[in-house]
Write an enzyme that holds these catalytic residues in place. Sequence first.
Site, PDB file in Angstrom:
ATOM      1  N   CYS A  55       0.812  -1.227   0.000  1.00 34.49           N
ATOM      2  CA  CYS A  55       0.000   0.000   0.000  1.00 34.49           C
ATOM      3  C   CYS A  55       0.845   1.277   0.000  1.00 34.49           C
ATOM      4  O   CYS A  55       0.574   2.223  -0.748  1.00 34.49           O
ATOM      5  CB  CYS A  55      -0.951  -0.009   1.189  1.00 34.49           C
ATOM      6  SG  CYS A  55      -0.209  -0.591   2.723  1.00 34.49           S
ATOM      7  N   HIS A  83      -2.684   6.302   4.586  1.00 28.99           N
ATOM      8  CA  HIS A  83      -1.258   6.465   4.878  1.00 28.99           C
ATOM      9  C   HIS A  83      -0.758   7.815   4.363  1.00 28.99           C
ATOM     10  O   HIS A  83      -1.145   8.261   3.274  1.00 28.99           O
ATOM     11  CB  HIS A  83      -0.438   5.368   4.192  1.00 28.99           C
ATOM     12  CG  HIS A  83      -0.705   3.986   4.714  1.00 28.99           C
ATOM     13  ND1 HIS A  83      -1.338   3.730   5.912  1.00 28.99           N
ATOM     14  CD2 HIS A  83      -0.391   2.764   4.188  1.00 28.99           C
ATOM     15  CE1 HIS A  83      -1.408   2.422   6.101  1.00 28.99           C
ATOM     16  NE2 HIS A  83      -0.858   1.812   5.070  1.00 28.99           N
TER      17      HIS A  83
HETATM   18  N1  LIG Z   1      -4.928  -3.434   5.141  1.00 27.90           N
HETATM   19  C1  LIG Z   1      -4.241  -2.848   4.174  1.00 27.90           C
HETATM   20  O1  LIG Z   1      -4.159  -1.614   4.069  1.00 27.90           O
HETATM   21  C2  LIG Z   1      -3.532  -3.682   3.144  1.00 27.90           C
HETATM   22  C3  LIG Z   1      -2.991  -3.011   2.047  1.00 27.90           C
HETATM   23  C4  LIG Z   1      -2.296  -3.746   1.101  1.00 27.90           C
HETATM   24  C5  LIG Z   1      -2.168  -5.101   1.277  1.00 27.90           C
HETATM   25  N2  LIG Z   1      -2.705  -5.732   2.348  1.00 27.90           N
HETATM   26  C6  LIG Z   1      -2.571  -7.185   2.454  1.00 27.90           C
HETATM   27  O2  LIG Z   1      -3.873  -7.749   2.262  1.00 27.90           O
HETATM   28  C7  LIG Z   1      -4.000  -8.952   3.003  1.00 27.90           C
HETATM   29  C8  LIG Z   1      -5.247  -8.883   3.881  1.00 27.90           C
HETATM   30  O3  LIG Z   1      -5.171  -7.749   4.667  1.00 27.90           O
HETATM   31  P1  LIG Z   1      -6.385  -7.174   5.535  1.00 27.90           P
HETATM   32  O4  LIG Z   1      -5.850  -5.883   6.022  1.00 27.90           O
HETATM   33  O5  LIG Z   1      -7.698  -7.201   4.834  1.00 27.90           O
HETATM   34  O6  LIG Z   1      -6.403  -8.227   6.758  1.00 27.90           O
HETATM   35  P2  LIG Z   1      -7.591  -8.674   7.741  1.00 27.90           P
HETATM   36  O7  LIG Z   1      -8.564  -7.577   7.947  1.00 27.90           O
HETATM   37  O8  LIG Z   1      -6.916  -9.229   8.933  1.00 27.90           O
HETATM   38  O9  LIG Z   1      -8.322  -9.859   6.945  1.00 27.90           O
HETATM   39  C9  LIG Z   1      -7.724 -11.114   6.716  1.00 27.90           C
HETATM   40  C10 LIG Z   1      -8.661 -11.953   5.870  1.00 27.90           C
HETATM   41  O10 LIG Z   1      -8.024 -13.218   5.589  1.00 27.90           O
HETATM   42  C11 LIG Z   1      -8.942 -14.244   5.901  1.00 27.90           C
HETATM   43  N3  LIG Z   1      -8.299 -15.513   6.229  1.00 27.90           N
HETATM   44  C12 LIG Z   1      -7.562 -15.822   7.314  1.00 27.90           C
HETATM   45  N4  LIG Z   1      -7.207 -17.133   7.287  1.00 27.90           N
HETATM   46  C13 LIG Z   1      -7.733 -17.633   6.148  1.00 27.90           C
HETATM   47  C14 LIG Z   1      -7.736 -18.934   5.553  1.00 27.90           C
HETATM   48  N5  LIG Z   1      -7.105 -19.965   6.111  1.00 27.90           N
HETATM   49  N6  LIG Z   1      -8.402 -19.098   4.373  1.00 27.90           N
HETATM   50  C15 LIG Z   1      -9.044 -18.068   3.780  1.00 27.90           C
HETATM   51  N7  LIG Z   1      -9.082 -16.813   4.302  1.00 27.90           N
HETATM   52  C16 LIG Z   1      -8.438 -16.616   5.473  1.00 27.90           C
HETATM   53  C17 LIG Z   1      -9.702 -13.703   7.086  1.00 27.90           C
HETATM   54  O11 LIG Z   1     -10.872 -14.472   7.306  1.00 27.90           O
HETATM   55  P3  LIG Z   1     -11.548 -14.556   8.784  1.00 27.90           P
HETATM   56  O12 LIG Z   1     -12.301 -13.278   8.975  1.00 27.90           O
HETATM   57  O13 LIG Z   1     -12.442 -15.759   8.676  1.00 27.90           O
HETATM   58  O14 LIG Z   1     -10.430 -14.742   9.777  1.00 27.90           O
HETATM   59  C18 LIG Z   1      -9.979 -12.292   6.567  1.00 27.90           C
HETATM   60  O15 LIG Z   1     -11.021 -12.308   5.628  1.00 27.90           O
HETATM   61  C19 LIG Z   1      -2.663  -9.118   3.729  1.00 27.90           C
HETATM   62  O16 LIG Z   1      -1.809  -9.915   2.925  1.00 27.90           O
HETATM   63  C20 LIG Z   1      -2.123  -7.696   3.786  1.00 27.90           C
HETATM   64  O17 LIG Z   1      -0.720  -7.663   3.911  1.00 27.90           O
HETATM   65  C21 LIG Z   1      -3.408  -5.051   3.287  1.00 27.90           C
END
Ligand SMILES: NC(=O)c1ccc[n+]([C@@H]2O[C@H](COP(=O)([O-])OP(=O)(O)OC[C@H]3O[C@@H](n4cnc5c(N)ncnc54)[C@H](OP(=O)(O)O)[C@@H]3O)[C@@H](O)[C@H]2O)c1
Length: 334
Positions: free
Chosen positions: A135, A247
Amino acid sequence: MKLWKKPLKVGLVGATGVVGETFINILEEYGQPIAELRPFASVNSLGMKIELAGKQWPVQVLKADCFYGLDMVFFSSGDDISLEWAPEAVRAGAFAIDNSNAFRMNPEVHLVVPEVNGHLLNPQSKPQIIANPNCSTIQLVVALKPLLDKFGIDDVTVSTYQAVSGAGLPGYEELIHQTQNYQEMDHVPKAFTKQILFNCIPQIGTFGDDGFSSEESKIMTESPKILGVPDLKVSAFTVRIPALNSHSEAVWVTLKKDTTKEEFTNTLGSFEGLAIFTEDYPTALEISGEEPVFVGRIHQDRHNKKRWLMWVVADNLKKGAALNGLQIAETIFC
Ligand SMILES: NC(=O)c1ccc[n+]([C@@H]2O[C@H](COP(=O)([O-])OP(=O)(O)OC[C@H]3O[C@@H](n4cnc5c(N)ncnc54)[C@H](OP(=O)(O)O)[C@@H]3O)[C@@H](O)[C@H]2O)c1
């Protein structure tokens, strides 16, 4: 954003996360034609339904053959899951747009910010893994690209001020909880290394032997790849701050050519995806929910007239993640 030429069958891994939720909201907002949504999450979310296009789509868990029949799968649930399952999606005939760090520096995988290097993809592209950058990298390269093209760049230094939503739902909820209980001063941190309320934490990710954090390494390695300048010198220092979303970055960029503030500003202002503040400046709170990358406080360094400073702010869940992923899909399916 243009509408897809035909209704698509879309998989979304991480559908219950903050990025997954933003992805659904953008699809709904633009009214993209959806033939099917297959939302995936962990077993903890079984029983949940995701609403999109007037229907409720039940959350599933990943299992063999779960991607068959899909046109595209957006992965947003972490490196290990992407490493294992994104190749499965491609084998099943779908484009895998991966929001994790798993494939970004793989030389065989395109790392794409459409305004910057979208030419790498087109509607004739074969199903493949396409990496969505970090990001804080995305907003930086959108601001650097027009400067690179017009003036050339010698080096870049960036200091980031990153919101808690960048650490996913647990990070977001931790700041909300600490804020609601602000009089307790002995909060036990979980999503972060220290209490985030009333604080700034100079650690995002883990530290390498050279002292840089993994978030800093991502910015320093991904930016040259996306900009197509492998030897570009980028130095980053990343800090988590108690902003909920979006950010902010203080950026120092040394150009190869002399310019004026007017020409510098106009160069940025005429680039797709950038919105420039010339009087006031953008802040994380004010621009959250917006799509562009915002730039303000443009000024020349006192000691080096080729060096310029600017303040770059963007919504990390939108342009930093879900929106950029959907813009990648736009280059393929529109
Ligand atoms: N947040 C940001 O600004 C951002 C920006 C760029 C990239 N990212 C990347 O995007 C990804 C997700 O980030 P997020 O911020 O959305 O995180 P998050 O809010 O913690 O969400 C994580 C997601 O992954 C799911 N998950 C966990 N274990 C799983 C499994 N075994 N099988 C399938 N799904 C599973 C979770 O499901 P449950 O709800 O069932 O646990 C939830 O839907 C990460 O790789 C992060 O580095 C995030």
